[in-house]
Enzyme design. Structure first.
Site, PDB file in Angstrom:
ATOM      1  N   GLY A  38      13.810  43.677  49.599  1.00 12.63           N
ATOM      2  CA  GLY A  38      14.420  42.709  49.939  1.00 12.63           C
ATOM      3  C   GLY A  38      13.888  41.306  50.488  1.00 12.63           C
ATOM      4  N   ASN A  86      20.565  50.789  44.086  1.00  7.88           N
ATOM      5  CA  ASN A  86      20.817  51.269  45.161  1.00  7.88           C
ATOM      6  C   ASN A  86      21.820  49.985  45.616  1.00  7.88           C
ATOM      7  OD1 ASN A  86      21.024  51.914  47.923  1.00  7.88           O
ATOM      8  ND2 ASN A  86      18.934  51.220  48.230  1.00  7.88           N
ATOM      9  N   TRP A  87      23.228  50.459  45.819  1.00  5.34           N
ATOM     10  CA  TRP A  87      23.852  49.390  46.289  1.00  5.34           C
ATOM     11  C   TRP A  87      23.862  49.163  47.669  1.00  5.34           C
ATOM     12  CZ3 TRP A  87      29.409  50.141  43.477  1.00  5.34           C
ATOM     13  CH2 TRP A  87      29.107  50.240  42.206  1.00  5.34           C
ATOM     14  N   LYS A  88      22.956  49.918  48.408  1.00 10.55           N
ATOM     15  CA  LYS A  88      23.055  49.763  49.924  1.00 10.55           C
ATOM     16  C   LYS A  88      24.423  49.505  50.611  1.00 10.55           C
ATOM     17  CE  LYS A  88      18.620  47.518  49.538  1.00 10.55           C
ATOM     18  NZ  LYS A  88      17.418  47.001  50.072  1.00 10.55           N
ATOM     19  N   GLY A 135      17.528  47.312  44.452  1.00 12.52           N
ATOM     20  CA  GLY A 135      18.602  47.141  45.474  1.00 12.52           C
ATOM     21  C   GLY A 135      19.195  45.890  45.183  1.00 12.52           C
ATOM     22  N   GLY A 136      18.985  44.816  45.688  1.00 11.90           N
ATOM     23  CA  GLY A 136      19.512  43.596  45.539  1.00 11.90           C
ATOM     24  C   GLY A 136      20.126  43.405  44.148  1.00 11.90           C
ATOM     25  N   GLU A 176      14.602  51.809  55.020  1.00 11.58           N
ATOM     26  CA  GLU A 176      15.633  51.257  55.797  1.00 11.58           C
ATOM     27  C   GLU A 176      16.132  52.203  56.701  1.00 11.58           C
ATOM     28  OE1 GLU A 176      18.095  49.440  52.997  1.00 11.58           O
ATOM     29  OE2 GLU A 176      16.596  47.927  52.665  1.00 11.58           O
ATOM     30  N   HIS A 220      14.529  56.370  52.539  1.00 14.20           N
ATOM     31  CA  HIS A 220      14.485  54.972  52.293  1.00 14.20           C
ATOM     32  C   HIS A 220      13.805  54.373  53.352  1.00 14.20           C
ATOM     33  CE1 HIS A 220      15.660  50.819  51.318  1.00 14.20           C
ATOM     34  NE2 HIS A 220      15.624  51.198  50.093  1.00 14.20           N
ATOM     35  N   SER A 238      11.932  44.499  45.371  1.00 20.03           N
ATOM     36  CA  SER A 238      12.331  43.169  44.683  1.00 20.03           C
ATOM     37  C   SER A 238      12.297  43.328  43.015  1.00 20.03           C
ATOM     38  CB  SER A 238      11.506  41.892  45.241  1.00 20.03           C
ATOM     39  OG  SER A 238      12.052  41.830  46.774  1.00 20.03           O
ATOM     40  N   GLU A 282       7.898  52.368  47.327  1.00 19.92           N
ATOM     41  CA  GLU A 282       8.645  51.300  47.636  1.00 19.92           C
ATOM     42  C   GLU A 282       7.779  50.516  48.814  1.00 19.92           C
ATOM     43  OE1 GLU A 282      13.077  51.119  46.594  1.00 19.92           O
ATOM     44  OE2 GLU A 282      12.931  52.106  48.460  1.00 19.92           O
TER      45      GLU A 282
HETATM   46  C1  PEP Z   1      15.863  49.281  47.717  1.00 18.96           C
HETATM   47  O1  PEP Z   1      16.617  49.124  48.383  1.00 18.96           O
HETATM   48  O2  PEP Z   1      15.406  50.455  47.266  1.00 18.96           O
HETATM   49  C2  PEP Z   1      14.951  48.105  47.029  1.00 18.96           C
HETATM   50  C3  PEP Z   1      14.123  48.056  46.429  1.00 18.96           C
HETATM   51  O3  PEP Z   1      15.652  46.750  47.090  1.00 18.96           O
HETATM   52  P1  PEP Z   1      15.361  45.222  46.717  1.00 18.96           P
HETATM   53  O4  PEP Z   1      15.345  45.584  45.204  1.00 18.96           O
HETATM   54  O5  PEP Z   1      16.459  44.578  47.093  1.00 18.96           O
HETATM   55  O6  PEP Z   1      14.009  45.076  47.165  1.00 18.96           O
END
Ligand code: PEP
Length: 265
Positions: free
Chosen positions: A172, A10-12, A232-233, A96, A94, A211, A166
């Site tokens: 994040g 997930n590049w966000k 994500g990251g 966010e 999600h 994470s 999640e």
């Molecule tokens: C996400 O955005 O779905 C996510 C899990 O982010 P991160 O891996 O950065 O925690």
């Protein structure tokens, strides 16, 4: 039940044409494996990613989808449009979007239903906040989020969907759920779906997100009910992302060997 491992990036809201190109090139260098890899990129870059990923084993996804069909909904993107750009998946719910953009349980359910109607596989995200966990309400919250979707799409719809657990406190933040915490919630999720349909529950892909890094991926993916990760990251860092996919491939091979051995092979 032997389920295939999945790793979804997930590049966000990150990237530009040049950076995407480099990241896509690195991902295209992934060795072929049993792992299903999907990249969920920002809407404006779907065409770029679709062109680069064409003919590869990596599939494309979007990070959200409208709850409506095409029409007078300024700023929205319909499932049929995502399909036309080669998307296979759409993330819905999600945290966010739940936190910053008002996505309620009902709206998430509507987005899941609209994705399925458009021929997309929704990746439905569920997860509790830190306060909810500290109050001992984590399972209740996740079950509520799940019920909203199950009520709308039923077990049949769930058969064409994926879930991602999640925990909001892990997204994040660098703080990951332990394999035991994650496995316990994944088992609860699967048991909850089993109350509706045992076969759908057994086949359901449930990802862990929050994470995930190359350093913790293997221990998470080794858990029975964790079928891979929503990343994500770390999906923005080619080396880390490739190592996470490798961890999923190894976990898949180990699970297969265990299943073979316990079947008396
Ligand atoms: C996400 O955005 O779905 C996510 C899990 O982010 P991160 O891996 O950065 O925690």
């Amino acid at each position: 039940m032997q389920r295939r491992k999945h790793v979804v990036g997930n590049w966000k809201m990150n990237g530009d044409l040049a950076a995407n190109d480099a990241l896509l090139s690195a991902c295209l260098g992934l060795p072929r494996s049993e792992v299903a890899v999907d990249l969920c990129v920002p809407f404006p870059y779907l065409a770029q990613a679709a062109a680069r990923l064409a003919g590869s084993a990596i599939s494309l996804g979007a990070q959200d989808v409208s709850e409506f069909e095409c029409g007078a909904y300024t700023g929205e993107v319909a499932g049929s449009m995502l399909k036309e750009f080669g998307c296979r998946h759409a993330i819905v719910g999600h945290s966010e979007r739940r936190t910053w953009f008002g996505d309620t349980d009902d709206r998430v359910a509507a987005k899941a239903a609209r994705s399925i109607a458009a021929g997309l596989i929704p990746i439905v995200c569920v997860g509790e906040t830190l306060l909810e966990r500290e109050q001992g309400r984590a399972e209740e919250v996740v079950a509520r989020q799940l019920d909203a979707v199950l009520e709308r799409i039923g077990a049949a719809g769930m058969a064409g969907s994926m879930l991602a657990y999640e925990p909001v406190w892990a997204i994040g933040t660098g703080r990951t759920a332990s394999p035991e915490e994650a496995q316990a919630m994944h088992a609860m999720i699967r048991a909850h779906v089993r109350e509706h349909d045992a076969r759908v529950a057994a086949e359901l892909v449930v990802l862990y997100g929050g994470s995930v890094k190359s350093s913790n991926a293997a221990s998470l993916f080794a858990c029975d009910d964790i079928d891979g990760g929503l990343i994500g990251g770390a999906s923005l860092m080619a080396d880390d992302f490739l190592r996470i996919v490798d961890a999923a491939a190894r976990a898949g091979i180990e699970a297969k060997a265990e299943a073979f051995a316990s079947a008396g092979g």
